[in-house]
Design a protein around this motif. Structure first.
Motif, short mmCIF file in Angstrom:
data_model
loop_
_atom_site.label_atom_id
_atom_site.label_comp_id
_atom_site.label_asym_id
_atom_site.label_seq_id
_atom_site.Cartn_x
_atom_site.Cartn_y
_atom_site.Cartn_z
N ASN A 275 39.22 25.35 62.18
CA ASN A 275 39.39 26.68 62.77
C ASN A 275 39.04 27.78 61.76
O ASN A 275 38.49 28.82 62.13
CB ASN A 275 40.83 26.86 63.26
N ALA A 276 39.39 27.55 60.49
CA ALA A 276 39.04 28.53 59.46
C ALA A 276 37.53 28.66 59.34
O ALA A 276 37.01 29.77 59.15
CB ALA A 276 39.65 28.12 58.12
N GLY A 277 36.83 27.56 59.44
CA GLY A 277 35.37 27.61 59.41
C GLY A 277 34.81 28.44 60.55
O GLY A 277 33.87 29.23 60.37
N PHE A 278 35.38 28.26 61.76
CA PHE A 278 34.93 29.08 62.90
C PHE A 278 35.21 30.56 62.66
O PHE A 278 34.40 31.43 63.02
CB PHE A 278 35.64 28.62 64.18
N ALA A 279 36.35 30.85 62.04
CA ALA A 279 36.70 32.25 61.76
C ALA A 279 35.72 32.86 60.78
O ALA A 279 35.30 34.03 60.92
CB ALA A 279 38.12 32.34 61.21
N VAL A 280 35.34 32.10 59.76
CA VAL A 280 34.35 32.60 58.78
C VAL A 280 33.02 32.89 59.47
O VAL A 280 32.40 33.95 59.25
CB VAL A 280 34.16 31.57 57.65
N LEU A 281 32.59 31.98 60.34
CA LEU A 281 31.33 32.20 61.07
C LEU A 281 31.43 33.44 61.96
O LEU A 281 30.46 34.19 62.11
CB LEU A 281 30.99 30.97 61.90
N ALA A 282 32.59 33.66 62.55
CA ALA A 282 32.77 34.83 63.41
C ALA A 282 32.65 36.13 62.62
O ALA A 282 32.02 37.09 63.07
CB ALA A 282 34.13 34.76 64.11
N VAL A 283 33.24 36.17 61.42
CA VAL A 283 33.15 37.38 60.60
C VAL A 283 31.73 37.61 60.14
O VAL A 283 31.22 38.75 60.17
CB VAL A 283 34.11 37.29 59.39
N VAL A 284 31.05 36.55 59.73
CA VAL A 284 29.64 36.69 59.32
C VAL A 284 28.81 37.20 60.49
O VAL A 284 27.96 38.09 60.34
CB VAL A 284 29.10 35.34 58.80
N GLY A 285 29.05 36.64 61.68
CA GLY A 285 28.33 37.11 62.86
C GLY A 285 28.60 38.56 63.17
O GLY A 285 27.68 39.32 63.55
N LEU A 286 29.85 38.98 63.01
CA LEU A 286 30.21 40.38 63.26
C LEU A 286 29.45 41.30 62.32
O LEU A 286 28.94 42.35 62.73
CB LEU A 286 31.72 40.55 63.09
N TRP A 287 29.35 40.91 61.05
CA TRP A 287 28.63 41.76 60.08
C TRP A 287 27.14 41.79 60.37
O TRP A 287 26.48 42.81 60.15
CB TRP A 287 28.91 41.27 58.66
N LEU A 288 26.60 40.70 60.90
CA LEU A 288 25.18 40.71 61.30
C LEU A 288 24.96 41.68 62.46
O LEU A 288 23.95 42.39 62.51
CB LEU A 288 24.75 39.30 61.69
N VAL A 289 25.93 41.71 63.39
CA VAL A 289 25.83 42.66 64.50
C VAL A 289 25.90 44.09 63.98
O VAL A 289 25.13 44.97 64.38
CB VAL A 289 26.94 42.41 65.53
N PHE A 290 26.83 44.35 63.05
CA PHE A 290 26.96 45.69 62.48
C PHE A 290 25.68 46.10 61.74
O PHE A 290 25.35 47.28 61.65
CB PHE A 290 28.14 45.73 61.49
N THR A 291 24.98 45.10 61.19
CA THR A 291 23.81 45.40 60.38
C THR A 291 22.55 45.54 61.23
O THR A 291 21.73 46.45 61.01
CB THR A 291 23.60 44.31 59.32
N PHE A 292 22.39 44.65 62.22
CA PHE A 292 21.14 44.63 62.97
C PHE A 292 21.31 44.98 64.44
O PHE A 292 20.33 45.11 65.17
CB PHE A 292 20.50 43.23 62.87
N GLY A 293 22.58 45.15 64.88
CA GLY A 293 22.82 45.41 66.30
C GLY A 293 22.65 46.86 66.67
O GLY A 293 22.13 47.68 65.88
N PRO A 294 23.09 47.23 67.87
CA PRO A 294 22.92 48.60 68.37
C PRO A 294 23.56 49.63 67.43
O PRO A 294 24.71 49.47 67.01
CB PRO A 294 23.65 48.56 69.73
N GLY A 295 22.81 50.64 67.10
CA GLY A 295 23.33 51.71 66.26
C GLY A 295 23.29 51.42 64.78
O GLY A 295 23.43 52.32 63.96
N THR A 296 23.12 50.15 64.41
CA THR A 296 23.09 49.71 63.00
C THR A 296 24.07 50.50 62.13
O THR A 296 23.67 51.23 61.21
CB THR A 296 21.66 49.83 62.41
N PRO A 297 25.37 50.37 62.38
CA PRO A 297 26.35 51.17 61.63
C PRO A 297 26.36 50.90 60.14
O PRO A 297 26.80 51.76 59.36
CB PRO A 297 27.69 50.78 62.27
#
Length: 534
Positions: A275-297
């Motif tokens: 479960n911790a591994g899934f959580a790490v992947l989720a945070v990495v995915g969230l930062w990818l969205v923040f970096t390359f997703g809509p609005g690129t915050p």
């Protein structure tokens, strides 16, 4: 046979131990340094010491502004000391970085995530790859701070014994990975936040506002990981273990039936790691969205190409906080170490309690750095030092190799990584910047020297604990025995670390995302060589 654990240490190691023990606690060391700084500032002011500021230009004459040394007993500086004391402490850059990251990492340690991950990484390791796996987990275990010392190192002795190998060789390999490879890692972590916070403060003593990128050594520390691992592997298997010989419980002074055993992972711990591994992947995915997703915050679309990723770099402190926190929550809920949100808050509070000593140290270091800035001595020393180094004609790689050796020697007397860097950075970082060497490269060189000699100085806070771990297996294993065992690692890591640094500088490789070895001199720095002293 090792010397008695109670024998008075002799030779160079004994001298180092006795000399270091006479030094005050790092907190009081800073207070004594502040006292010395006040005296020097008075003398410098009376003698009229001054320097041409490397970045500030007089608008009327077009020449570099001359900055004079100021007495710390001048009315202006006395007022700053007492009026701005809360600001001086709370605005100390490493403080915020470390507190934020530790809010998450402290929970991961208390929930058992770090300890279980290390156990899982080494307990089922193939015998042929036992040494490199333990070393790799040790270097990665630095993300877990103290947990790597108290969990992995004794566990390595148990696992080596179970594999029919000398348990002290396992302890030595793990100690070399955790402490000798202190800065080597595949990911930035708490140490990066701590050191780059100090680097940021050091740059601002001369050049004004500067934002540190805690991923600024990412590529370099990953390369350290790659080159340190085979060195520790070779030293363990080819030098240390043959020297120790076959472990015999009777000869070592231990009863043969008094052997610790390793506890296998429970089902809950295994689910927690998943479960911790899934959580790490989720945070990495969230930062990818923040970096390359809509609005690129996390991207500054209006900035120059070099500065577009600055928000991303600045967000990494918060990113590591969230990553550690969510991974700990996911692990703890499955493993049963976290029952509800109140347990989580209690663990976060506990992690702050662990930082009590660091807060006291940060208070003293913050005032030393601030008063160094107010006196202008840091600027004058940086300009004078840069001018002397420029005149010497030494190449950058030679200067940085010298810094590594100096740091390694200082580490024999001052064990705290943050205390040493707080002492060195205010002069070293601006001085090298005036020579075109970036703060990231200065920090990288410091890290190489700091780690290499950690494992041979009795002043390192965990050195006595490692000795106790060894004595569990061999009763007469003394201080000299441990130092002699670790010396080949120290020499190997120092030689390879210096070679890596030289190669990195010569090839001018990037140190991390957006971080280079060299950078153009700050505006007006060409005038810095014209420092004026009386």
């Amino acid at each position: 046979m090792g010397e008695s654990a109670t024998a008075q240490p002799r030779g160079i190691l004994g001298w180092i131990e006795r000399t270091g023990n006479r030094l005050p606690d790092p907190v009081f060391l800073f207070f004594w340094l502040i006292g010395g700084l006040i005296v020097i500032s008075i003398i410098a002011s009376l003698l009229g010491w001054s320097a041409a500021h490397p970045t500030e230009i007089d608008p009327e004459t077009g020449a570099a502004q001359v900055i004079a040394a100021k007495s710390l007993l001048a009315a202006e500086n006395i007022q700053k000391l007492w009026v701005e004391m809360p600001k001086t402490f709370t605005h100390f850059h490493p403080l915020g970085y470390v507190l934020v990251v530790m809010l998450g990492a402290g929970v991961a340690e208390r929930a058992g995530l770090f300890g279980t991950a290390m156990r899982a990484g080494v307990r089922d390791a193939p015998k042929a790859l036992l040494t490199p796996i333990i070393v790799a987990v040790g270097m990665m275990g630095n993300l877990a701070a103290d947990a790597a010392y108290v969990v992995l190192i004794p566990l390595a002795g148990i696992i080596f014994h179970a594999a029919g190998r000398h348990p002290i060789a396992g302890i030595a390999a793990a100690f070399a990975g955790v402490s000798g490879g202190f800065s080597a890692n595949l990911l930035p972590g708490q140490l990066d936040a701590l050191l780059f916070g100090i680097t940021e403060a050091a740059v601002e003593t001369v050049f004004g506002d500067f934002t540190a990128n805690i991923a600024g050594n990412w590529y370099f520390i990953a390369a350290m990981f790659a080159v340190f691992l085979p060195v520790i592997w070779y030293v363990t298997d080819k030098i240390i273990e043959p020297r120790l010989g076959t472990w015999d419980p009777a000869r070592a002074g231990r009863p043969s039936d008094d052997e610790p055993s390793d506890r296998p992972l429970t089902g809950g711990e295994r689910r927690g790691l998943r479960n911790a591994g899934f959580a790490v992947l989720a945070v990495v995915g969230l930062w990818l969205v923040f970096t390359f997703g809509p609005g690129t915050p996390l991207i500054n679309e209006d900035a120059t190409p070099e500065a577009r990723l600055t928000p991303l770099y600045q967000s990494l402190v918060g990113g590591f906080f969230l990553l550690f926190l969510l991974a700990a929550w996911a692990y703890g809920r499955a493993a049963g170490t976290i029952g509800n949100h109140r347990d989580l808050v209690k663990m976060m509070s506990g992690s702050m309690e662990d930082l009590a000593y660091y807060l006291v140290l940060a208070f003293a270091a913050a005032h030393f750095v601030a008063m160094f800035t107010w006196s202008n001595l840091g600027l004058i020393m940086a300009v004078e030092g840069a001018d002397a180094l420029r005149s010497s004609g030494l190449p950058a790689w030679a200067l940085l190799a010298g810094i590594i050796v100096l740091t390694g020697m200082l580490n024999l007397f001052v064990g705290s990584a943050s205390a040493k860097w707080a002492l060195l950075a205010p002069v070293m970082v601006p001085m090298l910047m005036l020579l075109g060497i970036t703060p990231e490269m200065s920090t990288a060189a410091y890290r190489v020297g700091d780690g290499a000699t950690n494992i041979i100085t009795p002043l390192m806070v965990y050195f006595p604990l490692i000795l106790i771990f060894c004595q569990r297996w061999q009763k007469d294993f003394g201080l000299g025995s441990l130092a002699a065992t670790m010396l080949p690692y120290s020499v190997g890591l120092l030689v390879v670390g210096v070679a890596l640094t030289i190669g990195w500088v010569v090839l001018d490789l990037p140190l991390g995302p957006g971080a280079q070895v060299f950078a153009p001199l700050p505006m007006g720095a060409e005038a810095a060589g014209a420092a004026v002293t009386s």
